[in-house]
Design an enzyme around this catalytic site. Structure first.
Site, mmCIF file in Angstrom:
data_model
loop_
_atom_site.group_PDB
_atom_site.id
_atom_site.type_symbol
_atom_site.label_atom_id
_atom_site.label_comp_id
_atom_site.label_asym_id
_atom_site.label_seq_id
_atom_site.Cartn_x
_atom_site.Cartn_y
_atom_site.Cartn_z
ATOM 1 C CD GLU A 289 -5.344 1.742 -3.097
ATOM 2 O OE1 GLU A 289 -6.539 1.699 -2.763
ATOM 3 O OE2 GLU A 289 -4.419 1.822 -2.274
ATOM 4 N N GLY B 88 -7.637 9.203 -0.265
ATOM 5 C CA GLY B 88 -8.062 10.006 0.869
ATOM 6 C C GLY B 88 -8.178 11.488 0.561
ATOM 7 C CG HIS C 281 -1.965 1.055 1.136
ATOM 8 N ND1 HIS C 281 -1.690 2.377 1.432
ATOM 9 C CD2 HIS C 281 -3.265 1.008 0.754
ATOM 10 C CE1 HIS C 281 -2.791 3.090 1.237
ATOM 11 N NE2 HIS C 281 -3.761 2.298 0.817
ATOM 12 C CD GLU D 106 -2.539 5.235 3.592
ATOM 13 O OE1 GLU D 106 -2.853 4.330 4.388
ATOM 14 O OE2 GLU D 106 -3.385 5.919 2.979
ATOM 15 C CB SER E 107 -11.348 9.461 -3.672
ATOM 16 O OG SER E 107 -10.401 10.086 -2.820
HETATM 17 P P1 PGA Z 1 -9.585 6.037 0.087
HETATM 18 O O1 PGA Z 1 -8.386 4.998 0.353
HETATM 19 O O2 PGA Z 1 -10.747 5.244 -0.449
HETATM 20 O O3 PGA Z 1 -9.888 6.626 1.445
HETATM 21 O O4 PGA Z 1 -9.075 7.037 -0.891
HETATM 22 C C1 PGA Z 1 -8.133 3.933 -0.506
HETATM 23 C C2 PGA Z 1 -6.925 3.160 -0.039
HETATM 24 O O5 PGA Z 1 -5.966 3.795 0.443
HETATM 25 O O6 PGA Z 1 -6.878 1.920 -0.128
#
Ligand code: PGA
Length: 247
Positions: free
Chosen positions: A164, A170, A93, A95, A208
């Site tokens: 993504e 987010g 991911h 993050e 999102s």
């Molecule tokens: P989000 O996150 O739907 O809040 O944009 C998606 C994700 O990070 O998997």
């Protein structure tokens, strides 16, 4: 025909009462035409498994160690995830790549560890805004995916891929269906060339995704469902997205 898959990524959200309410709301809305799963914080796996056992909703984790066992304080292994019935685990991911400096090679090793224990890795790839603006989107996602393909070798067709775009996570700023589809097509061609089974593999879009944009995204030919962050924390929103699959 690829079956739509919708996966909730709770990230570091939740509490025991909130999780119970959320899962009860999702269970009450069954059946879904799509495959549905939730990836929860490690500490909630036991309760999530107990709540969802016997239903067709699957559960999973958000990360896994590349090691099978040993002196790796704070890590959780693939055998442990398997022991708790995890069907999926997110790897790579953005993050984790950004805040924990996870390299393409580490992400690939994590995917391999998971697959070795029968836990399907959902391999996340995606470009930053700077990379997109520099015209590097294709090169970045191909590089990220290629490390995993190389490591998994003949098992690569077993993974799920999630595209993504980092700038859409987010932020409320979704990739347009056309932008997302273009990248999904690139990824599918790469998977097809490497495994010969790319046409059967699922590629999810994340960033999102909301009840009001899910159907248009999922209707794209190479988008096979979604990885849902913020909107996975409210049962009504998550359920609406689970129902938004292309007819
Ligand atoms: P989000 O996150 O739907 O809040 O944009 C998606 C994700 O990070 O998997």
């Amino acid at each position: 025909m690829r079956k739509t898959l919708v996966v909730g990524n709770w990230k570091m959200h939740g509490s025991r009462p909130a999780n119970a309410e959320l899962l009860a709301g999702v269970l009450a809305a069954r059946p879904f035409l799509a495959d549905v799963a939730v990836c929860v914080p490690f500490v909630y796996l036991t309760e999530t498994a107990a709540t969802l056992a016997g239903s067709d909703i699957r559960w999973g984790a958000q990360d896994v160690s590349a090691h099978m066992q040993g002196a790796y304080t704070g890590e959780v292994s693939a055998p442990m995830l398997a022991e708790f019935g995890c069907r999926y685990v997110l790897v790579g991911h953005s993050e984790r790549r950004a805040y924990h400096a996870e390299s393409d090679e580490l992400v690939a090793a994590k995917a391999q560890a998971a697959l070795g224990k029968g836990v399907t890795p959902i391999v996340c790839v995606g470009e930053t805004l700077a990379e997109r603006e520099a015209g590097q989107t294709e090169a970045v996602v191909k590089r990220q995916l290629s490390a995993v393909i190389h490591t998994l070798a003949h098992c690569a067709a077993e993974m799920v891929v999630a595209y993504e775009p980092v700038w859409a996570i987010g932020t409320g700023r979704t990739a347009s269906p056309e932008q997302a589809q273009a990248v999904h097509a690139v990824l599918r061609a790469q998977l097809q060339a490497a495994t010969g089974r790319g046409d059967a593999m699922r590629i999810l879009y994340g960033g999102s995704v909301k009840p009001d944009n899910a159907a248009t995204l999922f209707a794209q030919p190479d988008i096979d469902g979604g990885l849902i962050g913020g909107a996975a924390l409210k049962a009504a929103d998550f359920v609406a997205i689970c129902r938004a699959q292309a007819a």
